[in-house]
Design an enzyme around this catalytic site. Structure first.
Site, short mmCIF file in Angstrom:
data_model
loop_
_atom_site.label_atom_id
_atom_site.label_comp_id
_atom_site.label_asym_id
_atom_site.label_seq_id
_atom_site.Cartn_x
_atom_site.Cartn_y
_atom_site.Cartn_z
N GLN A 67 0.83 -1.21 0.00
CA GLN A 67 0.00 0.00 0.00
C GLN A 67 0.86 1.25 0.00
O GLN A 67 0.91 1.98 -0.97
CB GLN A 67 -0.96 -0.04 1.19
CG GLN A 67 -1.95 -1.19 1.08
CD GLN A 67 -2.79 -1.35 2.33
OE1 GLN A 67 -2.62 -0.64 3.32
NE2 GLN A 67 -3.71 -2.30 2.31
N ASP A 68 1.55 1.51 1.11
CA ASP A 68 2.51 2.60 1.15
C ASP A 68 3.63 2.20 2.11
O ASP A 68 3.54 1.19 2.80
CB ASP A 68 1.86 3.93 1.53
CG ASP A 68 0.99 3.86 2.77
OD1 ASP A 68 0.92 2.79 3.39
OD2 ASP A 68 0.39 4.88 3.13
N PRO A 69 4.73 2.96 2.16
CA PRO A 69 5.88 2.54 2.97
C PRO A 69 5.54 2.48 4.46
O PRO A 69 4.62 3.14 4.95
CB PRO A 69 6.93 3.62 2.69
CG PRO A 69 6.52 4.23 1.38
CD PRO A 69 5.02 4.17 1.37
N ALA A 138 -0.46 6.45 5.33
CA ALA A 138 -1.32 6.86 4.21
C ALA A 138 -1.30 8.37 3.95
O ALA A 138 -2.13 8.87 3.19
CB ALA A 138 -2.75 6.38 4.41
#
Length: 227
Positions: A67-69, A138
């Site tokens: 999804q994201d880091p 996010a």
């Protein structure tokens, strides 16, 4: 992320694949430099933001979408789910991935959370969003990375080479229509997060299934072993 031409930041095959979004990558560099100027940090460190695209485009056989880091300082390294070798304890999602890795393949638990060997063997470890503010999950969604990573995935499917996509969770599953356009097969399961791993991630055997699918498509299998 420094202001440099795309072909100086990524592997040549990826530079060609990402050419349609080169201006967007440059805009994201401007966004990140503006964040720093405003006193807001981002993760991973600048040299690692495009790290997933520094391995050969033509050799990608498996796509694992994140999804994201990781928002925890010191964790994000530019490859989805991976962390630096000295990170301990591991993020819970990665610990669950390793639990499934051991159950699926029978290999001993890896000595650290560095997934670089997978990237070197043709596994694209790609987050949909390539940066995040520390301790703020996010926070960079919707800022402009999604068109870049979507272009990357479309470029992979356009090769018409064997590709297995491992899609963990609902966010990753939204990529199915794009992946269906190429010679790609998707493996879906819940996300390895502690919130969902027990609802179908454990026991999903993604690594052996990916190799079985690659073999059926006439491609070499991935050596999933980690030190």
């Amino acid at each position: 992320m420094t202001a440099r031409p795309l072909n100086e930041l990524v592997e040549p095959g990826w530079a060609r694949a990402l050419q349609p979004v080169a201006e967007q990558v440059a805009r994201m560099g401007q966004f990140l430099r503006a964040e720093i100027a405003a006193g807001r940090r981002y993760l991973p460190a600048g040299p690692n933001v495009l790290r997933a695209f520094t391995y050969p485009f033509d050799e990608v056989k498996v796509l694992i979408v994140g999804q994201d880091p990781y928002p925890t300082p010191g964790h994000a390294v530019g490859l989805s789910f991976s962390v630096a070798p000295d990170v301990s304890p591991l993020p819970r999602s990665l610990a669950n991935i390793f639990q499934e890795y051991t159950a699926d393949l029978g290999h001993p638990p890896p000595s650290c959370g560095d997934l670089t060997p997978w990237a070197q063997r043709g596994v694209l470890l790609l987050n949909r969003v390539l940066t995040v503010r520390p301790s703020n999950p996010a926070s960079h969604r919707g800022k402009g990375w999604e068109p870049v990573t979507e272009c990357a995935i479309r470029a992979l499917t356009a090769r018409q080479q064997p590709l297995v996509a491992i899609l963990w969770g609902r966010d990753a599953s939204t990529l199915k229509p794009i992946l269906a356009q190429g010679n790609c097969v998707a493996i879906e399961s819940p996300h390895p997060s502690p919130l969902s791993a027990s609802r179908g991630f454990f026991g999903s055997r993604p690594f052996s299934r990916a190799n079985k699918l690659l073999a059926e498509m006439g491609a070499d299998e991935i050596d999933w072993r980690l030190p």
